[in-house]
Scaffold this active site. Structure first.
Site, mmCIF file in Angstrom:
data_model
loop_
_atom_site.group_PDB
_atom_site.id
_atom_site.type_symbol
_atom_site.label_atom_id
_atom_site.label_comp_id
_atom_site.label_asym_id
_atom_site.label_seq_id
_atom_site.Cartn_x
_atom_site.Cartn_y
_atom_site.Cartn_z
ATOM 1 C CB VAL A 132 -36.946 -20.055 -72.552
ATOM 2 C CG1 VAL A 132 -37.626 -19.903 -71.204
ATOM 3 C CG2 VAL A 132 -37.950 -19.881 -73.685
ATOM 4 N N PRO A 133 -34.283 -18.079 -71.023
ATOM 5 C CG PRO A 133 -34.018 -15.902 -70.220
ATOM 6 C CD PRO A 133 -34.865 -16.747 -71.133
ATOM 7 C CB CYS A 134 -33.737 -22.151 -67.708
ATOM 8 S SG CYS A 134 -32.785 -23.077 -68.916
ATOM 9 C CG HIS A 135 -28.567 -19.018 -68.936
ATOM 10 N ND1 HIS A 135 -29.421 -19.051 -70.027
ATOM 11 C CD2 HIS A 135 -27.955 -17.815 -68.958
ATOM 12 C CE1 HIS A 135 -29.315 -17.907 -70.680
ATOM 13 N NE2 HIS A 135 -28.440 -17.133 -70.056
ATOM 14 N NE ARG A 136 -30.253 -14.074 -69.355
ATOM 15 C CZ ARG A 136 -30.823 -13.599 -70.457
ATOM 16 N NH1 ARG A 136 -32.094 -13.222 -70.443
ATOM 17 N NH2 ARG A 136 -30.131 -13.498 -71.573
#
Length: 176
Positions: A132-136
């Site tokens: 779940v790409p929270c780094h984006r």
């Protein structure tokens, strides 16, 4: 109480813990990251390196780190979050590799533009790092902001995905 199976992963950004429930992958944490599982909680979990879902998640993460995968297709269990957190995490799943969005954008997608701080808190509590790409999610001006696994990891993940912000960075892709 749900049965949770776990497996370690030695990734290029440090040791990780993968966790699965009967409903799907429920955790991907960097060792020692903020908001990760406590030792007490993990004591009730079962280590299972033969777990099919965990093996599949590990293979997909390794392909991602090698630059051969941009989207994951493992079943997810987001039930550890509140309904609001789950809605934020579902918005994060729509941000494609190499792209980014702001916390304000995520709040707008939830039809709650005033919830920027609450969105930030939910992003920080994401139990499925990378998947779940929270780094984006970046600040309103495109600046790097906090990351529970460490800002250097966020920058390395963006760099891996070819994000223009991180390409000029002096942070190595995978530190020694």
């Amino acid at each position: 109480m749900k049965t949770i199976s776990t497996q370690p992963l030695n990734g290029p950004l440090g040791p990780m813990i993968l966790a699965a429930s009967p409903q799907g992958l429920c955790g991907v944490w960097f060792e020692g990251q903020r908001h990760g599982p406590t030792e007490a909680r993990m004591q009730s979990w079962t280590s299972d390196s033969a777990h099919t879902l965990l093996q599949n998640a590990e293979q997909q993460l390794q392909a991602y780190f090698a630059g051969d995968l941009t989207a994951f297709d493992v079943p997810l269990d987001l039930s550890a979050g509140t309904p609001f957190q789950q809605s934020v995490w579902r918005v994060l799943l729509s941000i494609p590799s190499g792209a980014h969005q702001s916390y304000g954008f995520v709040a707008g997608q939830l039809n709650n533009p005033q919830a920027v701080r609450a969105v930030g808190a939910a992003v920080g509590r994401n139990p499925l790092s990378i998947i779940v790409p929270c780094h984006r999610v970046l600040g309103a001006g495109g600046q790097l902001t906090g990351y529970a696994g460490g800002l250097w990891r966020k920058q390395a993940l963006l760099k891996l995905e070819g994000h223009p912000l991180a390409l000029t960075s002096t942070v190595p892709l995978f530190p020694e």
